[in-house]
Each structure stands twice: as C-alpha cells, then as structure tokens.
Design a protein around this motif. Structure first.
Motif, PDB file in Angstrom:
ATOM      1  N   HIS A 137     -10.927  27.192  14.498  1.00 46.17           N
ATOM      2  CA  HIS A 137     -10.336  28.390  13.910  1.00 46.17           C
ATOM      3  C   HIS A 137     -11.323  29.548  14.025  1.00 46.17           C
ATOM      4  O   HIS A 137     -12.507  29.392  13.703  1.00 46.17           O
ATOM      5  CB  HIS A 137      -9.998  28.138  12.436  1.00 46.17           C
TER       6      HIS A 137
ATOM      7  N   ARG B 184       1.815  29.490   6.732  1.00 41.56           N
ATOM      8  CA  ARG B 184       1.909  28.603   7.897  1.00 41.56           C
ATOM      9  C   ARG B 184       2.355  29.387   9.139  1.00 41.56           C
ATOM     10  O   ARG B 184       1.824  29.185  10.234  1.00 41.56           O
ATOM     11  CB  ARG B 184       2.894  27.467   7.616  1.00 41.56           C
TER      12      ARG B 184
ATOM     13  N   ASN C 146     -10.606  19.614   0.523  1.00 39.95           N
ATOM     14  CA  ASN C 146      -9.864  19.986   1.734  1.00 39.95           C
ATOM     15  C   ASN C 146     -10.816  20.423   2.845  1.00 39.95           C
ATOM     16  O   ASN C 146     -10.611  20.091   4.016  1.00 39.95           O
ATOM     17  CB  ASN C 146      -8.888  21.113   1.408  1.00 39.95           C
TER      18      ASN C 146
ATOM     19  N   HIS D  85      -6.081  22.993  15.094  1.00 40.72           N
ATOM     20  CA  HIS D  85      -6.585  23.342  13.770  1.00 40.72           C
ATOM     21  C   HIS D  85      -5.767  22.689  12.670  1.00 40.72           C
ATOM     22  O   HIS D  85      -6.320  22.131  11.725  1.00 40.72           O
ATOM     23  CB  HIS D  85      -6.580  24.857  13.579  1.00 40.72           C
ATOM     24  N   ARG D  86      -4.457  22.766  12.760  1.00 39.52           N
ATOM     25  CA  ARG D  86      -3.583  22.199  11.734  1.00 39.52           C
ATOM     26  C   ARG D  86      -2.473  21.415  12.416  1.00 39.52           C
ATOM     27  O   ARG D  86      -1.540  21.988  12.995  1.00 39.52           O
ATOM     28  CB  ARG D  86      -3.015  23.310  10.847  1.00 39.52           C
TER      29      ARG D  86
ATOM     30  N   SER E 270     -11.755  20.276  12.262  1.00 42.32           N
ATOM     31  CA  SER E 270     -10.671  21.122  12.784  1.00 42.32           C
ATOM     32  C   SER E 270     -10.943  22.601  12.521  1.00 42.32           C
ATOM     33  O   SER E 270     -10.460  23.468  13.265  1.00 42.32           O
ATOM     34  CB  SER E 270      -9.329  20.722  12.160  1.00 42.32           C
ATOM     35  N   ASP E 271     -11.729  22.898  11.473  1.00 44.32           N
ATOM     36  CA  ASP E 271     -12.057  24.297  11.181  1.00 44.32           C
ATOM     37  C   ASP E 271     -12.880  24.939  12.295  1.00 44.32           C
ATOM     38  O   ASP E 271     -12.902  26.168  12.434  1.00 44.32           O
ATOM     39  CB  ASP E 271     -12.832  24.402   9.855  1.00 44.32           C
TER      40      ASP E 271
ATOM     41  N   ASP F 128       4.197  19.392   3.170  1.00 43.64           N
ATOM     42  CA  ASP F 128       3.002  20.212   2.940  1.00 43.64           C
ATOM     43  C   ASP F 128       3.340  21.496   2.185  1.00 43.64           C
ATOM     44  O   ASP F 128       2.588  21.931   1.316  1.00 43.64           O
ATOM     45  CB  ASP F 128       2.306  20.536   4.269  1.00 43.64           C
TER      46      ASP F 128
ATOM     47  N   GLU G 107      -0.478  31.417  10.509  1.00 38.83           N
ATOM     48  CA  GLU G 107      -1.442  30.561  11.207  1.00 38.83           C
ATOM     49  C   GLU G 107      -0.935  30.206  12.597  1.00 38.83           C
ATOM     50  O   GLU G 107      -1.693  30.234  13.569  1.00 38.83           O
ATOM     51  CB  GLU G 107      -1.681  29.281  10.398  1.00 38.83           C
TER      52      GLU G 107
ATOM     53  N   ASP H 298     -11.322  18.892   6.537  1.00 38.57           N
ATOM     54  CA  ASP H 298     -10.979  19.784   7.655  1.00 38.57           C
ATOM     55  C   ASP H 298     -12.185  20.330   8.412  1.00 38.57           C
ATOM     56  O   ASP H 298     -12.013  21.187   9.284  1.00 38.57           O
ATOM     57  CB  ASP H 298     -10.167  20.988   7.130  1.00 38.57           C
TER      58      ASP H 298
ATOM     59  N   LYS I  70      -0.744  16.964   4.052  1.00 40.97           N
ATOM     60  CA  LYS I  70      -0.761  18.260   4.748  1.00 40.97           C
ATOM     61  C   LYS I  70      -0.310  18.130   6.199  1.00 40.97           C
ATOM     62  O   LYS I  70      -0.003  19.138   6.848  1.00 40.97           O
ATOM     63  CB  LYS I  70      -2.160  18.867   4.701  1.00 40.97           C
ATOM     64  N   ASN I  71      -0.247  16.899   6.698  1.00 37.45           N
ATOM     65  CA  ASN I  71       0.184  16.666   8.081  1.00 37.45           C
ATOM     66  C   ASN I  71       1.674  16.347   8.179  1.00 37.45           C
ATOM     67  O   ASN I  71       2.184  16.089   9.269  1.00 37.45           O
ATOM     68  CB  ASN I  71      -0.624  15.526   8.698  1.00 37.45           C
TER      69      ASN I  71
END
Length: 282
Positions: free
Chosen positions: A70, A178, A59, A192-193, A66-67, A135, A181, A63, A129-130
C-alpha cells in the motif's frame, strides 16, 4: 522520540473520534447536559479507546506484510520496522487487558459489550476481513457496540430507528472505504486486501447508493418522532452526497480522515451537532 511517535501512530488516537458514539444516546435523548454526565461517560470512552487501539494494533500485526503493497500504509510503524513485532504483541495484550479492567469498573453489561467488541475485532483481523459482505458488517458492528454501550452507561433507551440509522450509516461508510481502496490501489488492490478480489465491479457502488438511501429514510423516520430535528435531514442528505462524491472522485474514503480533511464534511458535522443541540436543548 521517534519510538514514542511510532507508538502513538500505532495507537491511532485520531480514530478515537468514533468512540464519541457512546455519547449519542444521552445527546439525542436530551440528558447529556445533566450534571455529572460528561464525567460519567469519561471512563467508558477510555475503555473503548483502549479497546479500539488494541483492535487496530492486532489488525496491523496481521496486515504488516500486505501493508507493504500500500502506498500509504507501508509507512506504518510495523510495516516499516519502526516497532518490532514482539513489542507490538505486548502492547496489544496490555491495551486489551486495560480496556477490560477499565470496563469492569462500569458494570457487567458494559464489560460484555467491550468484550464482544474485542472478540469481533480479533475475529475480523484473523479471518472475517477476507469474507465479502461479512467484513462490512464486522465494521458496522463496532459502531453498534458503541451505541448500545452508550445507552447502557447513561440508561437511555436506543430507539429502533436510531439503531437502524447507525447500522446503515456504518455499512455506508464501510462500503465507501472499501470502494476507495479498490479505486486507489487498482491492479494491486488484491495484494493489499484480499477481500477486494471478491467484490465484482459495481457491487460496492451499489451497496454505497443503497445504504445511503436507506440511511436517509431511517434517519428521517427517526426525526419524525423528534419534530425539532426534522430540519437536520437536508444537512444529512448533503453529507451523504458529499461523501459519495469524495469516494467516486478517487479520494480517501476512511470515515475519520474524510471528516477531518474534507472542510465540507467537517462543516456539515459541526452544523449537525449545533442544529441537533439547539433543537433538543434550545
């Protein structure tokens, strides 16, 4: 030393606490204190720990870009460049192969559950996850695999009410994570997500309240078949409300970190274990 510390951070050993779910069936079934049970569960625990670390690593690989958006995850080994992508890929393959090898020493059904867990983890990291709601169920499935694996290893039947309680609790915690976040990242949440963009305002709140209420009902039904556990229901209710308060207050909703960093949740968790242990074994 920095490299070793980065590798340990990448494996997220604190998240191995989730793998204690393997011991729930014998603990609640009253057989955990039988001689040899702890040793019997050691290898399955190691197998799921290796598999979960492999899943987290995969993961992180997916990611790593995108991390960077964050505030906290940008310091992760892959996102910060402390560990190269090549080394991370080799380590992920090694961990997954080790998990399967260790699982094979238990039995076929347990190995199938570990493989299923790894498959869902990879699918989740790559695309699931998208997908909104999907998810949440992917995360919840990981807890169910651990629960069913525990029932298989210790030859303890997992009751319908316990199965539903764990499923709904996992969905509750996933929705809370979620939602936290979405609140913490605000306008940058989508960067990010991506799935957070598909959750309209109020939806995750609704899931959190709905699953929390359902957990309380299913767990209460479970305790009715184990009369000595009925008095743990208020403690369960307090824990659920405390977690909701934590998430709505804008704090981190990660289940493991919430348990370790929130003294109230830590006391509730320890108290629940003591009360259940006393009710079943006392």
């Amino acid at each position: 030393m920095k490299f070793i510390a980065a590798v340990i951070q990448l494996l997220r050993p604190h998240q191995w606490l989730k793998n204690l779910m393997i011991f729930f069936p014998p603990f609640l079934g009253g057989t955990l204190l039988t001689q040899g049970m702890a040793v019997k569960g050691a290898i399955p625990f190691i197998a799921f720990s290796l598999a979960s670390s492999a899943g987290y690593l995969i993961n992180d690989l997916m990611d790593r870009e995108s991390d960077l958006n964050h505030p906290r995850k940008s310091n992760r080994p892959l996102a910060s460049g402390a560990i190269s992508v090549k080394i991370a890929k080799i380590l992920a393959v090694f961990l997954a192969a080790s998990a399967i090898t260790v699982a094979l020493s238990v039995n076929t059904i347990f190995t199938a559950l570990v493989l299923a867990y790894l498959s869902v983890s990879v699918a989740y990291s790559c695309c699931l996850k998208n997908m909104p709601v999907v998810d949440l169920f992917c995360i919840a499935t990981g807890f169910l695999f651990r629960l069913m694996a525990g029932g298989e290893v210790f030859d303890v039947r997992v009751s319908e009410w316990l199965f539903l309680s764990v499923l709904l609790l996992a969905l509750f915690l996933s929705a809370g994570k979620r939602l936290s976040e979405k609140q913490m990242l605000a306008d940058t949440a989508d960067d990010h997500r991506k799935v957070l963009a598909h959750y309209p305002e109020g939806f995750l709140d609704g899931v959190l309240f709905m699953t929390g209420s359902a957990v309380l009902v299913t767990y209460t039904m479970y305790t009715l078949s184990h009369r000595t556990l009925l008095y743990t229901v208020p403690l369960c209710c307090f824990g659920l409300l405390r977690y909701i308060l934590r998430v709505k207050a804008g704090l981190n909703g990660d289940p493991t970190e919430s348990l370790l960093r929130d003294p109230w949740l830590l006391v509730v968790g320890a108290g629940w274990c003591v009360m259940v242990g006393w009710g079943i074994y006392g």
